[in-house]
Design an enzyme around this catalytic site. Structure first.
Site, PDB file in Angstrom:
ATOM      1  N   GLY A  22      13.452   4.022  -3.378  1.00 25.25           N
ATOM      2  CA  GLY A  22      12.015   4.074  -3.142  1.00 25.25           C
ATOM      3  C   GLY A  22      11.682   5.374  -2.461  1.00 25.25           C
ATOM      4  O   GLY A  22      12.515   6.285  -2.422  1.00 25.25           O
ATOM      5  N   PHE A  77      11.447   5.940   0.560  1.00 25.25           N
ATOM      6  CA  PHE A  77      12.079   6.141   1.861  1.00 25.25           C
ATOM      7  C   PHE A  77      13.598   6.166   1.804  1.00 25.25           C
ATOM      8  O   PHE A  77      14.249   6.339   2.815  1.00 25.25           O
ATOM      9  CB  PHE A  77      11.658   5.052   2.838  1.00 25.25           C
ATOM     10  CG  PHE A  77      10.199   5.087   3.127  1.00 25.25           C
ATOM     11  CD1 PHE A  77       9.660   6.130   3.849  1.00 25.25           C
ATOM     12  CD2 PHE A  77       9.362   4.092   2.666  1.00 25.25           C
ATOM     13  CE1 PHE A  77       8.319   6.168   4.119  1.00 25.25           C
ATOM     14  CE2 PHE A  77       8.012   4.130   2.937  1.00 25.25           C
ATOM     15  CZ  PHE A  77       7.484   5.166   3.658  1.00 25.25           C
ATOM     16  N   LYS A 116      19.803  -0.881   2.783  1.00 29.34           N
ATOM     17  CA  LYS A 116      18.835   0.195   2.533  1.00 29.34           C
ATOM     18  C   LYS A 116      19.144   1.345   3.473  1.00 29.34           C
ATOM     19  O   LYS A 116      19.207   1.183   4.686  1.00 29.34           O
ATOM     20  CB  LYS A 116      17.417  -0.314   2.783  1.00 29.34           C
ATOM     21  CG  LYS A 116      16.357   0.710   2.370  1.00 29.34           C
ATOM     22  CD  LYS A 116      15.006   0.402   2.970  1.00 29.34           C
ATOM     23  CE  LYS A 116      14.165  -0.463   2.075  1.00 29.34           C
ATOM     24  NZ  LYS A 116      12.854  -0.758   2.672  1.00 29.34           N
ATOM     25  N   ASP A 126       1.479  -3.100   1.309  1.00 27.11           N
ATOM     26  CA  ASP A 126       2.070  -2.525   0.094  1.00 27.11           C
ATOM     27  C   ASP A 126       2.542  -3.634  -0.847  1.00 27.11           C
ATOM     28  O   ASP A 126       3.687  -3.653  -1.279  1.00 27.11           O
ATOM     29  CB  ASP A 126       3.223  -1.584   0.476  1.00 27.11           C
ATOM     30  CG  ASP A 126       3.578  -0.627  -0.664  1.00 27.11           C
ATOM     31  OD1 ASP A 126       2.784  -0.516  -1.620  1.00 27.11           O
ATOM     32  OD2 ASP A 126       4.644   0.008  -0.594  1.00 27.11           O
TER      33      ASP A 126
END
Ligand SMILES: *[C@@H]1O[C@H](CO)[C@@H](O)[C@H](O)[C@H]1NC(C)=O
Ligand SMILES: *[C@@H]1O[C@H](CO)[C@@H](O)[C@H](O)[C@H]1NC(C)=O
Ligand SMILES: *[C@@H]1O[C@H](CO)[C@@H](O)[C@H](O)[C@H]1NC(C)=O
Ligand SMILES: *[C@@H]1O[C@H](CO)[C@@H](O)[C@H](O)[C@H]1NC(C)=O
Ligand SMILES: *[C@@H]1O[C@H](CO)[C@@H](O)[C@H](O)[C@H]1NC(C)=O
Ligand SMILES: *[C@@H]1O[C@H](CO)[C@@H](O)[C@H](O)[C@H]1NC(C)=O
Ligand SMILES: *[C@@H]1O[C@H](CO)[C@@H](O)[C@H](O)[C@H]1NC(C)=O
Ligand SMILES: *[C@@H]1O[C@H](CO)[C@@H](O)[C@H](O)[C@H]1NC(C)=O
Ligand SMILES: *[C@@H]1O[C@H](CO)[C@@H](O)[C@H](O)[C@H]1NC(C)=O
Length: 831
Positions: free
Chosen positions: A520, A522, A539, A634
């Site tokens: 994504g 980030f 992540k 989001d």
């Protein structure tokens, strides 16, 4: 005329006649002053005379700014304002820095050199169009006020020979039709500079202009040097940072690249908002689109950038502090007071605040005299001086105390910072996770005063507290016993606390980050497994600042909440710059994967509907049942993950906001993804949980159709599914909306509910949108809902497309034929 009459008769009578006719023609000239649109060699302006554009739209004359009081009420300016608007609204000013005080003795005229000039009562020129090319061209010039609000100095007989025009020198307002850009040869750009205050048109601290490098983007500047907003680059359709839906249904932008100039211009296309204008606000530095509302006799804000006034640099002046709450907006920090009450009241905060008790500063590091006031949750000012070698808070404090110009310090894991001189751009009560602590230097006596006040307050409060505590104990004992019993029963349930991993543990768990699940803005997500074959998703956050912010947002939100429809955070790793988040693994990927992939295994309707309900439950929990309200900001199919039983889990809280209960807040930056962003993000209204409802509605349309609402920018608006769906819905024709891959296999009752609900979720007015718990009720069939009205922005979208598309019926006929094809297939299969 006068001269020819005077040529006959005696000398005396001819002189008399001459005088008389001269006076008569003067009278004619002046009496016609109100009806003409031109200033010429024979016709000047003074006192309360005006000229009006031919169509009666704009007026030129002397005015005093509305709201002027005291000495400023004697300041007169030559300006242009709307003729037919009850509120005097100047859109341009000639002598913005040199007002006159005696308009009747002052004169706006065509001077001998052909320029338009303003003479004060002493007949000296205080303002002039100052064009040198006139004398060399032999022109006789006139100044004409046009219906667009443009004042042109041009040749009397050739109106296309224009020497000067007010549109080239905008003063605080950019009218429709004006060019706003840069001259590629002279490199000179038009700069829109704010008024200094509401009553003073002199140049203020804020300005707006095109990129000097020649790219198609615009910047807002504080003091011509510091950028505080940008439109982003023009992508052929919109300015990228303006995000989607600029008020495209009100104004039409045009961006022009010519050999000698680049510019932007706009026209108003909405007949209900013809009297609209862009301004740079003197008080808050925002670029605003205002429209005149006849019924309320006022200008209404339809759009503003930056959306949050506190993100405008230095908006509250030196030692001022900005609050995002509606009012009072700017305050002075503790120990300071407003320096000029009058200017402040008129919106000019450039002087800011001053100390009430000056520092005792002796220049020695003797802490008897000055002290520090701790300000928590503030946005730290710029221009700090880093004293990296100081390793403790005490040393940092001493360093500041030992220098008389030091006004504040801050000490954190990033080190010691001190501020000399004025503190600018402070914001308090920042609800952001990246807020810091500032120690503000104050005189000891100032600190003692507040210390005493505090003690007094504490004494008052403590009595009340004692009684409250006694009551609490009585209730608490009972609850505690019950809670303890429950805790013992659930002892197997994983505890609420998060696991803190070492980087190496996660490196091994993910086999050196070898299996990437996705990426994504980030960072990337990797698959891994922990000992005991627990699958995880890791992540890895990238991009120092954003990554850090997102990390803290996720940990602080997901660390404390748990719900079956929210992704579970197992733990994290924070080792130096390495920031990782560890989640439960979701074997079925995201809703986007399941919904938009073209081949086999199309999600059936029952599953889709279950996913819609589950997601709504997760959001309802975030919005309404947590300790603080949480806005996800989001919501989109990429952020709805699915476990092995296809149970949806809302994920990716990197942009989420914690807001207090019953409290709406203006967020500083637009969050979210294109295609799912609610219109109030653009208009500068406070943001509530209803922005998630909007995004959810957009997503629900995608769940129904199995297609992206917005496939590509160039695609015709007629294929914008929400528009199509809403109009079909109004005609009672929902079956055609279903993903054709499902071949009509769906519960038509549920389909109708989903369609209607999605339509309600995307209403322009957030109060018309349902809450997430109402969405759950409706999907469960426990709430009756009507056909939603067409949202205004969709209406405008299809209206503006109707002109561009030759055969608007194409789309619906295609749809119908598809559906017929599928229903015949079903019939064939079943028979
Ligand atoms: C302005 O015009 C009005 C009439 O239109 C007149 O009564 C008034 O005296 C004028 N004021 C000045 C200052 O000339
Ligand atoms: C302004 O008002 C005048 C008279 O009231 C009218 O004649 C004119 O058409 C109006 N102009 C506009 C642009 O509305
Ligand atoms: C006219 O322009 C010249 C040079 O550009 C400048 O020196 C002068 O002050 C200007 N005069 C006025 C009245 O603005
Ligand atoms: C200006 O006028 C003079 C005399 O009328 C003439 O000689 C001259 O050529 C003219 N200049 C221009 C640029 O037209
Ligand atoms: C009027 O001025 C324009 C611009 O300078 C010029 O191109 C045009 O020839 C002029 N027209 C006449 C009739 O002089
Ligand atoms: C404007 O056009 C020129 C020539 O076509 C091109 O080189 C330049 O990049 C363009 N500028 C912008 C900002 O698009
Ligand atoms: C604005 O900038 C100028 C020089 O660039 C400086 O002299 C002035 O003090 C600045 N104004 C403020 C309010 O900081
Ligand atoms: C300031 O304080 C430091 C340590 O607290 C000390 O070493 C130093 O001598 C002091 N300086 C003065 C000027 O008092
Ligand atoms: C105080 O700090 C300023 C800015 O760093 C510096 O210029 C000045 O010399 C210092 N004064 C003393 C007495 O250390």
């Amino acid at each position: 005329m006068g001269v020819s009459m005077a040529s006959s008769g005696s000398r005396a009578t001819s002189l008399l006649l001459l005088l008389f006719s001269f006076a008569f023609s003067l009278f004619l000239l002046f009496s016609s002053a109100t009806s003409t649109d031109t200033i010429s060699a024979h016709h000047s302006l003074s006192g309360n005379q005006t000229v009006t554009s031919r169509g009666g739209t704009f007026v030129l004359g002397f005015f005093t700014p509305p709201g002027s009081t005291g000495t400023t009420s004697f300041n007169y300016y030559i300006g242009i304002w709307y003729n037919n608007i009850s509120e005097l609204t100047p859109v341009w000013v000639a002598n913005r820095v040199t007002p006159v005080t005696e308009p009747t003795a002052s004169e706006l005229k065509i001077s001998d050199d052909g320029n338009l000039a303003l003479l004060d009562q002493f007949k000296s020129i205080i303002w002039s169009t100052n064009v040198t090319a006139i004398s060399s061209s032999n022109s006789t010039t006139v100044a004409v006020i046009l219906d667009k609000g443009n004042l042109q100095l041009r040749d009397e007989s050739n109106s296309s020979l224009v020497f000067w025009q007010s549109f080239d020198q905008p003063i605080g307002t950019l009218l429709p039709g004006a060019k706003f850009g840069i001259n590629k040869i002279t490199k000179r750009s038009q700069r829109l500079t704010s008024w200094k205050s509401k009553v003073d048109p002199a140049p203020g601290i804020f300005s707006f202009e095109m990129d000097q490098e020649g790219s198609f983007q615009y910047f807002c500047f504080w003091n011509s040097s510091r950028t505080y907003c940008t439109t982003g680059l023009w992508d052929g359709r919109i300015f990228s940072q303006m995000n989607e839906l600029p008020p495209v249904y009100i104004v039409n932008f045009q961006v022009v690249n010519e050999t000698d100039e680049n510019y932007f211009t706009y026209t108003v296309i909405d007949p209900n908002h013809l009297t609209s204008r862009y301004v740079i606000d003197s008080e808050y530095g925002q670029i605003q689109l205002l429209t005149w509302i006849e019924n309320s006799n006022s200008w209404q804000l339809i759009w503003a950038r930056p959306r949050s006034k506190c993100s405008v640099y230095g908006v509250c002046g030196p030692f001022g502090s900005c609050h995002d709450l509606p009012t009072p907006f700017c305050t002075c920090v503790k120990g300071f007071r407003i320096k000029s009450q009058t200017d402040w009241g008129l919106g000019d905060r450039s002087q800011g605040c001053e100390r009430m008790i000056s520092l005792q500063c002796s220049g020695q590091n003797n802490s008897e005299e000055d002290g520090f006031f701790k300000m928590e949750n503030v946005r730290l000012p710029d221009n700090s001086l880093s004293l990296a070698m100081l390793g403790s808070s005490q040393d940092c404090e001493q360093a500041c105390l030992s220098n008389c110009t030091c006004n504040a310090y801050s000490f954190s894991s990033t080190g010691c910072f001190v501020w000399h001189g004025e503190l600018l751009n402070l914001q308090e009560e920042l609800n952001e996770l990246d807020a810091g602590i500032l120690y503000l230097r104050l005189a000891a006596s100032e600190l003692q005063i507040s210390e005493n006040n505090k003690k007094r307050k504490v004494a008052h409060i403590s009595l009340g507290v004692v009684t409250a505590v006694v009551c609490l104990f009585m209730i608490g004992g009972f609850v505690w016993k019950r809670e303890r019993r429950r805790a013992i029963q659930n002892s197997k349930v994983v505890q609420n606390s998060l696991v803190s991993f070492m980087y190496d543990e996660l490196r091994i768990a993910t086999k050196n980050f070898s299996v990437e699940l996705g990426g994504g803005g980030f960072g990337s997500v990797f698959k891994g497994s922990l000992p005991g074959s627990i699958d995880i998703a890791v992540k890895k956050l990238e991009g120092l600042y954003q990554g850090e912010k997102q990390f803290r947002a996720e940990v602080s939100i997901l660390g404390v909440i748990q719900h079956v429809n929210l992704i579970r955070l197992i733990g994290f790793c924070s080792q130096g710059t390495k920031k990782l988040l560890v989640y439960e693994f979701m074997p079925c990927g995201s809703l986007a994967d399941q919904l938009f992939r073209s081949n086999s295994n199309v999600l059936d309707w029952k599953t889709r509907y279950r996913i819609a309900i589950g997601t709504a439950r997760g959001l309802a929990y975030l919005h309404e049942q947590c300790r603080d309200n949480i806005i996800h900001c989001d919501i989109k199919p990429e952020n709805i993950l699915l476990d092995d039983a296809l149970v949806p889990k809302v994920a990716d809280f990197g942009l989420a906001k914690l807001v207090g209960r019953n409290f709406s807040k203006v967020l500083t930056t637009i969050r979210g993804s294109r295609g799912y962003i609610a219109p109030e993000w653009i208009s500068g209204m406070p943001i509530t949980t209803k922005v998630d409802v909007y995004s959810y509605g957009m997503m629900l349309f995608e769940i129904i159709s199995g297609k992206r609402n917005l496939v590509s920018a160039t695609e015709s608006c007629f294929e914008f599914f929400p528009s199509v769906a809403t109009s079909k819905l109004i005609n009672g024709d929902v079956e055609v909306l279903l993903d054709h891959r499902l071949e009509g296999e769906a519960d038509m009752g549920e389909l109708a509910i989903a369609c209607k609900l999605a339509g309600w979720c995307i209403q322009d007015d957030e109060s018309s949108r349902p809450t997430m718990s109402q969405v759950v009720q409706a999907l469960e069939g426990n709430l009756n809902i009507n056909i939603p009205p067409m949202p205004k922005f969709l209406q405008r979208l299809s209206d503006s497309c109707a002109d561009n598309i030759n055969s608007p019926r194409n789309f619906s006929s295609n749809q119908n034929s598809n559906c017929r094809a599928s229903s015949t297939q079903i019939n064939n299969a079943t028979t």
